[in-house]
Design a protein around this motif. Sequence first.
Motif, PDB file in Angstrom:
ATOM      1  N   UNK A   1      -6.434   1.774 -44.533  1.00 31.81           N
ATOM      2  CA  UNK A   1      -6.751   1.784 -45.515  1.00 31.81           C
ATOM      3  C   UNK A   1      -5.258   1.651 -46.491  1.00 31.81           C
ATOM      4  N   UNK A   2      -4.748   1.390 -45.158  1.00 34.98           N
ATOM      5  CA  UNK A   2      -3.338   0.288 -46.130  1.00 34.98           C
ATOM      6  C   UNK A   2      -4.002  -1.475 -46.003  1.00 34.98           C
ATOM      7  N   UNK A   3      -4.805  -2.139 -45.251  1.00 32.20           N
ATOM      8  CA  UNK A   3      -4.683  -2.768 -45.256  1.00 32.20           C
ATOM      9  C   UNK A   3      -6.315  -3.738 -45.306  1.00 32.20           C
ATOM     10  N   UNK A   4      -6.696  -2.861 -45.968  1.00 23.03           N
ATOM     11  CA  UNK A   4      -8.324  -2.873 -45.155  1.00 23.03           C
ATOM     12  C   UNK A   4      -8.628  -4.931 -47.236  1.00 23.03           C
ATOM     13  N   UNK A   5      -7.744  -3.609 -47.716  1.00 19.64           N
ATOM     14  CA  UNK A   5      -7.992  -4.624 -49.845  1.00 19.64           C
ATOM     15  C   UNK A   5      -7.468  -5.889 -49.024  1.00 19.64           C
ATOM     16  N   UNK A   6      -6.053  -5.979 -48.970  1.00 21.62           N
ATOM     17  CA  UNK A   6      -5.738  -7.028 -48.802  1.00 21.62           C
ATOM     18  C   UNK A   6      -6.226  -8.038 -47.784  1.00 21.62           C
ATOM     19  N   UNK A   7      -6.963  -7.771 -46.585  1.00 24.87           N
ATOM     20  CA  UNK A   7      -7.664  -8.529 -46.042  1.00 24.87           C
ATOM     21  C   UNK A   7      -8.713  -9.242 -46.080  1.00 24.87           C
ATOM     22  N   UNK A   8      -9.373  -8.749 -47.058  1.00 23.60           N
ATOM     23  CA  UNK A   8     -10.975  -8.718 -47.174  1.00 23.60           C
ATOM     24  C   UNK A   8     -10.246  -9.971 -48.698  1.00 23.60           C
ATOM     25  N   UNK A   9      -9.589  -9.579 -49.489  1.00 20.76           N
ATOM     26  CA  UNK A   9      -8.908  -9.923 -50.402  1.00 20.76           C
ATOM     27  C   UNK A   9      -8.475 -12.300 -49.633  1.00 20.76           C
ATOM     28  N   UNK A  10      -7.623 -11.964 -49.308  1.00 19.37           N
ATOM     29  CA  UNK A  10      -7.532 -12.810 -48.795  1.00 19.37           C
ATOM     30  C   UNK A  10      -8.290 -13.213 -47.656  1.00 19.37           C
TER      31      UNK A  10
ATOM     32  N   UNK B   1     -14.626  -2.416 -53.224  1.00 15.97           N
ATOM     33  CA  UNK B   1     -14.743  -4.178 -53.578  1.00 15.97           C
ATOM     34  C   UNK B   1     -16.106  -4.024 -53.125  1.00 15.97           C
ATOM     35  N   UNK B   2     -17.112  -3.694 -52.456  1.00 15.19           N
ATOM     36  CA  UNK B   2     -18.326  -4.202 -52.041  1.00 15.19           C
ATOM     37  C   UNK B   2     -19.585  -3.873 -54.014  1.00 15.19           C
ATOM     38  N   UNK B   3     -18.640  -2.931 -54.808  1.00 12.87           N
ATOM     39  CA  UNK B   3     -19.214  -2.585 -56.161  1.00 12.87           C
ATOM     40  C   UNK B   3     -18.884  -3.147 -56.747  1.00 12.87           C
ATOM     41  N   UNK B   4     -17.762  -4.692 -56.455  1.00 15.42           N
ATOM     42  CA  UNK B   4     -17.847  -5.217 -57.751  1.00 15.42           C
ATOM     43  C   UNK B   4     -17.931  -6.694 -56.868  1.00 15.42           C
ATOM     44  N   UNK B   5     -18.117  -6.714 -55.625  1.00 18.85           N
ATOM     45  CA  UNK B   5     -18.240  -8.554 -55.499  1.00 18.85           C
ATOM     46  C   UNK B   5     -19.419  -8.390 -54.612  1.00 18.85           C
ATOM     47  N   UNK B   6     -19.852  -9.239 -54.286  1.00 20.43           N
ATOM     48  CA  UNK B   6     -21.807  -8.659 -53.493  1.00 20.43           C
ATOM     49  C   UNK B   6     -21.326  -9.881 -52.547  1.00 20.43           C
ATOM     50  N   UNK B   7     -20.818 -10.553 -51.744  1.00 22.40           N
ATOM     51  CA  UNK B   7     -20.178 -10.662 -50.782  1.00 22.40           C
ATOM     52  C   UNK B   7     -19.523  -9.984 -49.974  1.00 22.40           C
TER      53      UNK B   7
END
Length: 257
Positions: free
Chosen positions: A24-33, A61-67
């Motif tokens: 949870x501490x990492x997933x948003x950051x790594x996907x955005x990068x 994240x999936x809800x706002x980004x189709x990729x």
Amino acid sequence: MGESGAGQPGVGRVLVVIPTYDEADNVADVVARVRRAAPAVDVLVADDNSPDGTGVLADAMAATDGQVHVLHRPGKEGLGAAYLAGFGWARQRGYDVVVEMDADGSHAPEDLPALLAAARDADVVIGSRWVGGARVVNWPWRRLVLSRCGNLYARVALGMPVSDATGGFRVYRLSALRAMRLESVCSQGYSFQVELSRLAHRAGVRIVEVPITFVERERGSSKMSPLIVAEALWRITTWGLRDRRPGRWRRGHDRWP
Ligand SMILES: Nc1nc2c(ncn2[C@@H]2O[C@H](COP(=O)(O)OP(=O)(O)OP(=O)(O)O)[C@@H](O)[C@H]2O)c(=O)[nH]1
Ligand SMILES: [Mg+2]
């Protein structure tokens, strides 16, 4: 399925599979990068029902980004099972290439373009910590020794010309995965990467190694355990013995008139 990336020139449609368990501490950051570093690729988070809510964050994240996509799996089954499910997901949707990448920031998404560029002329690209130009940042000496010795053992036991057979930042063409006959894969943890290196080598597909900068995780907890190391040692030894036998027979037959 929502939108899909345009695809990487010379490589095709790419899916980056990121297995997660309590990240949870990492997933948003790594996907955005990943999305910033390689905007044409799609991402699949393969989450094993993480108790810390990683899957929920990935859904947001999936809800706002189709990729960005999420594969929810019922429970913790190990890295290997999560990757095999992710590869199957990619195959069913017609991707040309899959990428393996950890969620903990050890694999820099900024290295991804170099790996994908190398995939133009290769079937398997290994992001390597042990070729010239690579860097390993903040790893304790025990982990360095374990990785160097583990790789030396794998290279000698399996006769593979691969410097980083245990590394988990890789690109595979789907055509190579088909040739590698993944039905036989039996690893659960860490040895999954060695097993796939071995299958790639045996299938005769083109493998190249590209230097990466590997950084020790800063947040969240490692899932490495003595059991995972023991599994890798045991399996490498078993494969090494098994691989040697047919070679000897073949040499024997060659000499036979
Ligand atoms: N889906 C899924 N992911 C897993 C599982 N075990 C580990 N992972 C993920 O696999 C990646 C690598 O795991 P790590 O704990 O970083 O293991 P490691 O990189 O070998 O060890 P460290 O160097 O200590 O980080 C991370 O993204 C983990 O969240 C699992 O059972 N299921
Ligand atoms: Mg890690």
